[in-house]
Design an enzyme around this catalytic site. Structure first.
Site, PDB file in Angstrom:
ATOM      1  N   ASP A  99      -1.611   5.543  -1.585  1.00 42.67           N
ATOM      2  CA  ASP A  99      -2.439   5.030  -0.241  1.00 42.67           C
ATOM      3  C   ASP A  99      -1.879   5.872   1.011  1.00 42.67           C
ATOM      4  O   ASP A  99      -1.002   6.419   0.828  1.00 42.67           O
ATOM      5  CB  ASP A  99      -2.171   3.467   0.045  1.00 42.67           C
ATOM      6  N   GLU A 164       2.327   1.288  -0.164  1.00 44.43           N
ATOM      7  CA  GLU A 164       3.360   1.621   0.435  1.00 44.43           C
ATOM      8  C   GLU A 164       3.337   1.707   2.084  1.00 44.43           C
ATOM      9  O   GLU A 164       4.414   1.374   2.549  1.00 44.43           O
ATOM     10  CB  GLU A 164       4.061   2.910   0.186  1.00 44.43           C
TER      11      GLU A 164
END
Length: 474
Positions: A99, A164
């Protein structure tokens, strides 16, 4: 043994760059739940690539997340992968995330952030250095062994997530749940989610923790005209400014009583590490756009950024901030600040002392307004043992690829997963970055150089080789 592996990487570097372009094109922004489908797409692509290389993959369900609207939505899964295990080999677990932070061309990017663009040897695009490039480099390292018909000399497992950038929702719980299964045979955990400090390759052995605070002062029932009510009421903004001003002085010293008492003392062995770091204060001044720092020497600046706590004030919500003039007294304002804490500070102790301090300051003002102090995040600092065999392998691998001694550095930011893995699994954890100090992770024009991307892949290949020599030393 390494030469044919390196040759394969050089011969396939354009293919590796093209694959990075495919990943950058997927807008896997975890901060926007509407984009979580793109995260799912990229995680599935990652899983398929691992399967193509002969690995087994589990798409681990980590439950749901409640949005600020109250809606409950499923979280993207976490990829748990493993290759055929040989009980005679050490087992390496690689962590990464796919991400990214939000990015828009109009934010100041010179190129489309989701189109990989190569300019003067630099590969620009959101996620190139944080963390799509390093994740791909690890996959390419495994591919390199298999494509050249060399046996991967260690057992390899992977944990790849897609949340994250917003706090790794579900990962800590999954780690605890899988401690006696997935992690049971792991010897080493490596994370490549940070960058070098200078132009010299580095190994990272510590990060600071973080606690984030919201300080809300609630006053009258509505915004008031300062010409009508100014001078006759206790203004929430005045209370808040006084509270924020009580936290830190002009030298950067944290003024909250007792909050820094637990900081681990500086030992001579650690002090000497800072002397050998190739670091230019003038270059950092130019990068930051400042004339001077609060400290005078390279060593003092590095220690202030890495091994001592800091307090930063980030903003005020509820105050008038648009262009023009507005003579209003806001009815409610919220200050935002954080403390980066270090060993041996404990987040819960820091938060308690901050709340007590702010309540005492507020009481001294005898204000009828209402104070609320909210602490969030609470991520612990992390520090590793440089004598750990994993760091020995890392240093050897850097010498194999770059021909230099690595810098041993710490990280001023907070990467909670390092401490979480170390604390929950009891395994050896190391951070092995391949990004450069000027890559601009989280910023406009994020990039990774082709050199770092390709040589970083070689570094991972060499690290796997060097790690295989350490069986029984974990």
């Amino acid at each position: 043994m390494l030469k044919p592996l390196f040759q394969y990487i050089d011969q396939n570097q354009n293919h590796f760059v093209q694959r990075l372009g495919d990943w950058v094109a997927i807008q896997s922004d975890s901060g926007d739940p509407a984009m979580w489908g793109q995260i799912d797409r990229l995680l599935n692509m990652t899983a398929e690539r691992i399967r193509e290389m002969g690995g087994s993959v589990e798409m681990a369900d980590v439950g749901t997340h409640q949005l600020p609207s109250g809606q409950t939505v499923p979280l993207p899964p976490i990829v748990l992968a493993a290759f055929v295990r040989d009980p005679e080999k050490a087992t390496l677990c690689i962590y990464g995330h796919v991400d990214v932070q939000p990015a828009r061309r109009e934010d100041g990017w010179n190129t489309d952030p989701f189109t990989l663009t190569e300019i003067s040897g630099n590969l620009y695009g959101r996620g190139t250095t944080d963390n799509k490039g390093p994740v791909l480099a690890w996959l390419h390292a495994i591919e390199t062994y298999k494509a050249t018909k060399q046996e991967v000399p260690v057992n390899v497992k992977l944990i790849i997530e897609g949340m994250e950038e917003v706090g790794s929702h579900g990962l800590l719980e999954l780690t605890r749940r899988m401690n006696d299964s997935f992690f049971s045979d792991v010897d080493f955990i490596v994370i490549s989610d940070n960058v070098w400090t200078s132009n010299t390759p580095a190994l990272t052995y510590g990060t600071r923790g973080s606690s984030y605070f919201l300080v809300e002062v609630d006053g009258p029932k509505q915004d008031l005209h300062s010409g009508v009510f100014g001078g006759s009421i206790h203004e929430p903004m005045s209370d808040l400014i006084s509270l924020l001003g009580s936290l830190i002085d002009h030298t950067g010293k944290i003024l909250v009583p007792g909050v820094t008492d637990a900081v681990a003392p500086l030992m001579d062995v650690e002090r000497k590490l800072y002397e050998n770091i190739n670091f230019s204060l003038e270059e950092l001044k130019n990068t930051a756009g400042v004339q001077h720092f609060l400290q005078n020497t390279k060593e003092e600046v590095l220690m202030a950024r890495w091994r001592y706590p800091s307090l930063s004030i980030h903003g005020i919500q509820g105050a008038f901030s648009e262009p023009g003039i507005k003579t209003v007294i806001p009815r409610r304002v919220t200050g935002k600040f954080s403390i980066r804490h270090v060993p041996d500070m404990v987040p819960s102790d820091v938060e308690r002392k901050v709340k007590e301090h702010l309540e005492q300051v507020f009481a001294s003002r005898k204000s009828p307004n209402i104070l609320r102090v909210i602490a969030t995040v609470g991520a612990k600092p992390w520090v590793a043992d440089l004598k750990d065999p994993q760091y020995v392998a890392g240093q050897k691998a850097i010498r194999d690829v770059f021909g230099v001694e690595p810098e041993l550095v710490r990280e001023g930011s907070t990467i909670p997963i390092a401490q979480n893995f170390q604390e929950e699994t009891g395994k050896s954890v190391m951070m092995l970055p391949i990004g450069a100090h000027d890559d601009g992770e989280h910023s406009q024009n994020e990039k990774i150089s082709r050199f770092n991307y390709i040589e970083g892949t070689k570094l991972f290949v060499a690290y796997i080789h060097e790690l295989s020599q350490l069986k029984g030393q974990s």
